[in-house]
Motif scaffolding. Structure first.
Motif, mmCIF file in Angstrom:
data_model
loop_
_atom_site.group_PDB
_atom_site.id
_atom_site.type_symbol
_atom_site.label_atom_id
_atom_site.label_comp_id
_atom_site.label_asym_id
_atom_site.label_seq_id
_atom_site.Cartn_x
_atom_site.Cartn_y
_atom_site.Cartn_z
ATOM 1 N N UNK A 60 0.820 4.266 -2.602
ATOM 2 C CA UNK A 60 0.704 5.684 -2.245
ATOM 3 C C UNK A 60 1.836 6.479 -2.876
ATOM 4 N N UNK A 115 0.829 -1.205 0.000
ATOM 5 C CA UNK A 115 0.000 0.000 0.000
ATOM 6 C C UNK A 115 0.864 1.257 0.000
ATOM 7 N N UNK A 116 1.923 1.205 0.813
ATOM 8 C CA UNK A 116 2.843 2.346 0.839
ATOM 9 C C UNK A 116 3.411 2.591 -0.554
ATOM 10 N N UNK A 151 1.300 6.882 -6.481
ATOM 11 C CA UNK A 151 0.253 7.842 -6.822
ATOM 12 C C UNK A 151 0.746 9.277 -6.644
ATOM 13 N N UNK A 203 0.164 0.536 -9.522
ATOM 14 C CA UNK A 203 -0.300 1.442 -8.460
ATOM 15 C C UNK A 203 -1.747 1.193 -8.042
ATOM 16 N N UNK A 204 -2.614 0.854 -8.996
ATOM 17 C CA UNK A 204 -4.024 0.667 -8.641
ATOM 18 C C UNK A 204 -4.177 -0.543 -7.729
ATOM 19 N N UNK A 264 -5.139 -3.821 1.377
ATOM 20 C CA UNK A 264 -5.381 -3.340 2.760
ATOM 21 C C UNK A 264 -4.207 -3.705 3.635
ATOM 22 N N UNK A 273 -2.717 0.212 -4.347
ATOM 23 C CA UNK A 273 -3.531 1.102 -3.514
ATOM 24 C C UNK A 273 -4.732 0.360 -2.930
ATOM 25 N N UNK A 274 -5.209 -0.634 -3.661
ATOM 26 C CA UNK A 274 -6.389 -1.349 -3.214
ATOM 27 C C UNK A 274 -6.051 -2.270 -2.028
#
Lengths: 243, 412
Positions: free
Chosen positions: B322, B318-319, B325, B405-406, B412, B409-410
């Motif tokens: 981020x 996730x980092x 993005x 990235x998508x 958890x 980001x999704x």
């Protein structure tokens, strides 16, 4: 309905058009079965517009959001952002566009949990290659402007939801992007904090910021000057509304 | 992202995840500690062996004619038993060899055993009793600090005079000058005529606990059967002359022992080179095995780091999303994770170098080995440590950099 520039492939958008999509299509290959998430979306957004993108789940609004945010590339069609055709850029060029032209505000804030508010806001500037001192000052200014001047050294878990979202907004705006792209920004906030956030958006809009906000809440969408509704991968309605 | 930024981030990460970082650095830490430590020990031993050990035991351009080699470490029982059956070196052998040598040499007889030395009620036990001839002091570079060595006349006559080693002199005569006093060896009084300057120690054993008396004095009964010496020491002026003297000595001994051409020598001629042979064999093994062990430790360390980094990539998907993005390019993410792996390894290497230096300092303090840390081994430690980090980091880092990235980001 806003007046569209008559656009054909090969044209260049007018200078005051920040976002222009032309027959934007995105197909996903789901294990042999092709899912057509977007089936030709043509949309133009001018500078300083405040647009809400609505639609039921499966309407393609997330896909649209990812494409607008340069996190994904379209299967077909054109996407122009701030006078630059970004639909056929490479990975690294897209990263640069995300860094310079787009400020993201996510439903889940997406702050780095181990970093302070200040460092979170600094991140885009780090990837922009700004020298450390300038960058710190600029990040501090951005945090102050969202009313968190005294919370710079707090980590996300030491901040309330509203404060976190404001850190995210400071981070989104620190590079002065062409568009602020908000994905369900109030999804994790209570209604009082949501109202506050909408006030922040309104102020930003008044200050000249172009805002695109994806939401499924009608009362949140009501804050925008224009509401675009997607259904089954195409634009169903596109309406201006009184502020 | 600038390089410096990546390093800063990596150090932050290491600080934030202390336990994980400790474990991931252990492999490299052990490898580099061993590298530095073993290197300095082997180097130190090498220097020690070549400079001191061999020189002290045998001497430069010197050979010892003996029944069997004095310095031996890996001798089979059967060989050992055959050595024990050999005839001893007799006074007559020593004299005949000395007389027949045509190159300029200095020679001395030498015999030794352990025994006690007494002076007015005080007993010094476990002293090396040496029966020699007068040139022994020159050959072994024993400088007389006080008094004099014995004269050729005393040597020939077997006068009961002794020269004491430094430690022994100080033990028996803590506050009197020993010169002129009589010490007793096996009840027989010997007049002290000299004290040898301090020699220090060899592998922790004092070189100053000895008495030297003329070989023909009554001490001969303490050290050897009648008419027998342990060694004839022959010192030449140069290496080739020593070789020539050895050839002549061998010829004389073979004819005295009536050896046929096919038969092996039943005596030994020991040089410092011979003593070093053993050491060279051992150090070859150490130099061969050492890098292997270091290599294994580093490979293990590298795998541990790679695993930790793979877990880190999975945990921090996730980092990564981020960061992407916000405009991080592939190479930014790659650099971040590479820097982290390299920093982990370098921290391990640095700790390893410090511990290695500490070990060798400790070793030098508690043992006689001059275990010096060579600067080259430090450089090597850093390079190897960093290299392990880079190699172990490449795969996880490139996985991180390739993340969509998508999807990221999704997560958890």
């Amino acid at each position: 309905m806003t007046a569209l520039q008559p656009f054909r492939t090969g044209d260049t958008p007018l200078p005051d058009i920040v976002i222009l999509t032309h027959k934007l299509t995105r197909d996903y290959d789901m294990g042999g079965e092709v899912v057509r998430a977007l089936r030709g979306v043509s949309l133009q957004i001018r500078k300083n517009e405040y647009v809400a993108v609505m639609g039921p789940s499966g309407s393609g609004k997330s896909t649209f959001m990812n494409l607008i945010g340069c996190l994904d590339t379209p299967t077909a069609g054109e996407y122009w952002l701030n006078g630059q055709k970004v639909s056929d850029l490479s990975d690294d060029e897209l990263a640069r566009i995300r860094n310079k032209e787009i400020g993201f505000v996510f439903q889940t804030f997406n702050l780095l949990p181990r970093a302070t508010a200040l460092h979170n806001v600094e991140l885009p500037l780090i990837y922009a290659g700004q020298p450390a001192r300038e960058r710190r000052e600029q990040a501090a200014r951005a945090l102050t402007s969202v009313g968190l001047g005294d919370r710079m050294d707090h980590r996300p878990n030491e901040l309330s939801g509203g404060q976190r979202q404001r850190v995210a907004i400071a981070r989104a705006l620190v590079n002065q992007p062409s568009i602020l792209l908000a994905d369900e920004p109030t999804g994790n906030l209570d209604s009082a904090t949501s109202a506050e956030l909408m006030q922040v958006f309104r102020d930003l809009h008044r200050g000249g910021q172009t805002i695109v906000m994806v939401t499924h809440e009608h009362d949140i969408a009501a804050h925008a000057a224009r509401v675009v509704t997607l259904r089954d991968g195409v634009i169903a309605t596109d309406q201006l509304q009184a502020a | 992202m600038p390089f410096f930024e990546a390093i800063r981030l990596a150090l932050q990460m290491i600080r934030a995840q202390k336990l994980k970082s400790v474990f991931s650095t252990i492999g490299v830490f052990i490898g580099v500690t061993f590298l530095i430590g073993a290197w300095s020990v082997v180097n130190g031993m090498n220097r020690y062996m070549t400079e001191k050990f061999a020189g002290t035991l045998v001497g430069v351009n010197t050979f010892h004619l003996r029944r069997s080699p004095n310095v031996n470490f890996d001798v089979q029982d059967s060989v050992w038993r055959s050595w024990r059956r050999r005839p001893r070196i007799k006074f007559a052998d020593a004299n005949a060899v000395t007389k027949s040598l045509t190159v300029p040499v200095v020679t001395a007889w030498y015999s030794e055993d352990r025994g006690s030395v007494e002076y007015s009620g005080k007993v010094a036990k476990d002293i090396t009793l040496e029966g020699t001839t007068e040139r022994y002091f020159d050959i072994m570079n024993l400088t007389i600090g006080d008094g004099r060595p014995f004269t050729p006349q005393e040597s020939k006559a077997g006068t009961t005079v002794v020269v004491l080693g430094y430690d022994l002199a100080h033990k028996l005569f803590p506050d009197v000058n020993p010169i002129g006093h009589n010490v007793r060896i096996h009840g027989i009084p010997y007049r002290v005529i000299g004290v040898v300057e301090r020699q220090g120690n060899l592998l922790g054993i004092s070189l100053d606990k000895f008495v030297v008396a003329p070989a023909l004095s009554p001490i001969q009964r303490e050290v050897n059967p009648p008419g027998v010496v342990d060694a004839l020491i022959v010192k030449a002026n140069s290496e080739p002359e020593m070789r020539e003297a050895m050839n002549q000595a061998e010829a004389v001994m073979r004819s005295r022992r009536h050896l046929r051409p096919r038969q092996d020598d039943n005596f030994a001629m020991e040089t410092s080179e011979g003593v070093l042979d053993f050491w060279n064999k051992l150090s070859r093994i150490l130099y061969a095995v050492g890098p292997g062990l270091v290599g294994i430790a580093l490979v293990v360390g590298g795998i541990v780091i790679m695993n930790i980094m793979l877990v880190a990539v999975a945990e921090r998907t996730r980092e990564i999303g981020i960061r992407k993005s916000l405009g991080a390019r592939r190479r930014d993410i790659l650099r971040q994770f590479l820097a982290e792996a390299t920093a982990l390894a370098t921290v391990g290497a640095t700790l390893g170098i410090l511990t290695g230096i500490g070990l060798s300092v400790l070793l030098q303090a508690v043992s006689p080995l001059p275990a010096s840390v060579s600067p080259f081994s430090i450089v090597l430690g850093v390079v190897v440590g960093g290299g392990v980090g880079v190699i172990a980091g490449v795969y996880p880092a490139s996985r991180a950099a390739r993340l969509d990235p998508i999807t990221a980001l999704r997560q958890e």
